[in-house]
Design a protein around this motif. Structure first.
Motif, PDB file in Angstrom:
ATOM      1  N   TYR A  15      34.805  37.927  19.272  1.00 21.95           N
ATOM      2  CA  TYR A  15      34.536  37.083  20.434  1.00 21.95           C
ATOM      3  C   TYR A  15      33.564  35.960  20.068  1.00 21.95           C
ATOM      4  O   TYR A  15      33.767  34.797  20.417  1.00 21.95           O
ATOM      5  N   LEU A  16      32.496  36.318  19.359  1.00 27.09           N
ATOM      6  CA  LEU A  16      31.516  35.304  18.963  1.00 27.09           C
ATOM      7  C   LEU A  16      32.101  34.325  17.951  1.00 27.09           C
ATOM      8  O   LEU A  16      31.793  33.136  17.985  1.00 27.09           O
ATOM      9  N   ASN A  17      32.943  34.821  17.054  1.00 26.61           N
ATOM     10  CA  ASN A  17      33.569  33.950  16.077  1.00 26.61           C
ATOM     11  C   ASN A  17      34.544  32.983  16.749  1.00 26.61           C
ATOM     12  O   ASN A  17      34.675  31.831  16.326  1.00 26.61           O
ATOM     13  N   ARG A  32      40.791  28.665  21.972  1.00 23.32           N
ATOM     14  CA  ARG A  32      39.547  29.412  22.172  1.00 23.32           C
ATOM     15  C   ARG A  32      39.679  30.389  23.332  1.00 23.32           C
ATOM     16  O   ARG A  32      39.221  31.518  23.249  1.00 23.32           O
ATOM     17  N   PHE A  33      40.309  29.987  24.407  1.00 18.37           N
ATOM     18  CA  PHE A  33      40.455  30.873  25.569  1.00 18.37           C
ATOM     19  C   PHE A  33      41.209  32.146  25.192  1.00 18.37           C
ATOM     20  O   PHE A  33      40.770  33.249  25.497  1.00 18.37           O
ATOM     21  N   LEU A  34      42.351  31.998  24.519  1.00 17.27           N
ATOM     22  CA  LEU A  34      43.135  33.173  24.133  1.00 17.27           C
ATOM     23  C   LEU A  34      42.414  34.003  23.073  1.00 17.27           C
ATOM     24  O   LEU A  34      42.471  35.229  23.100  1.00 17.27           O
ATOM     25  N   ALA A  35      41.727  33.332  22.153  1.00 16.00           N
ATOM     26  CA  ALA A  35      41.010  34.054  21.106  1.00 16.00           C
ATOM     27  C   ALA A  35      39.818  34.817  21.661  1.00 16.00           C
ATOM     28  O   ALA A  35      39.366  35.793  21.050  1.00 16.00           O
ATOM     29  N   ALA A  40      37.795  40.299  24.727  1.00 10.80           N
ATOM     30  CA  ALA A  40      37.144  40.699  25.978  1.00 10.80           C
ATOM     31  C   ALA A  40      37.948  41.792  26.677  1.00 10.80           C
ATOM     32  O   ALA A  40      37.379  42.747  27.223  1.00 10.80           O
ATOM     33  N   PHE A  41      39.272  41.680  26.643  1.00 10.00           N
ATOM     34  CA  PHE A  41      40.138  42.696  27.243  1.00 10.00           C
ATOM     35  C   PHE A  41      40.004  44.023  26.500  1.00 10.00           C
ATOM     36  O   PHE A  41      39.904  45.085  27.119  1.00 10.00           O
TER      37      PHE A  41
END
Length: 147
Positions: A15-17, A32-35, A40-41
């Motif tokens: 997530y941070l990457n 970025r949103f999908l990554a 997160a899910f």
């Protein structure tokens, strides 16, 4: 429980990457949103699993060796999957690598002695249709270029 904690740490790093991925001016959703959505899910599922395990008392001390073995197998599969995706190949490469990953993951998670023909048919159908549908949605509807 160990698997959940290691997985939480791993997806936290992912997530941070993914925060370093720049926004796209042309894609409606963006990389970025999908990554960040997928880790997160997975983190939400891990937290649910930890809470559910604590509430039901399903964690036992004798299951640690099995959970460490399962964790090692799952992370081995995840790293092999990430390596396969890094080789590229567009939609076909994504579908092929994801189908192998889904089949291998189902084999690792299978709890019976030997799978029946019906179970094998379900796994093969799922391993082909799930990545194909996800790949088509990403490339044709959301216009996200796959690795």
């Amino acid at each position: 429980m160990i698997t959940y904690l290691v997985l939480l740490l791993s997806v936290g790093g992912l997530y941070l990457n993914a925060a370093s991925i720049p926004d796209s001016m042309f894609e409606p959703v963006g990389g970025r949103f999908l990554a960040q959505l997928i880790p997160a899910f997975i983190a939400a599922l891990c937290i649910f699993g930890l809470v559910y395990g604590r509430l039901t008392g399903s964690y036992k001390s004798g299951a640690r060796v099995g959970s460490l073995k399962l964790s090692a197998q799952m992370f081995g599969l995840l790293f092999a999957y990430a390596f396969g995706l890094s080789l590229g190949g567009g939609l076909f490469g994504f579908v092929a690598v994801s189908a192998v990953f889904v089949a291998a993951l189902s084999w690792v998670l299978f709890e019976g002695d030997q799978p029946s023909i019906r179970e094998i048919a379900w796994v093969v159908g799922l391993a082909i249709s799930l990545p194909l549908c996800i790949g088509l949605v990403l490339t044709r509807l959301l216009f996200v270029s796959l690795p």
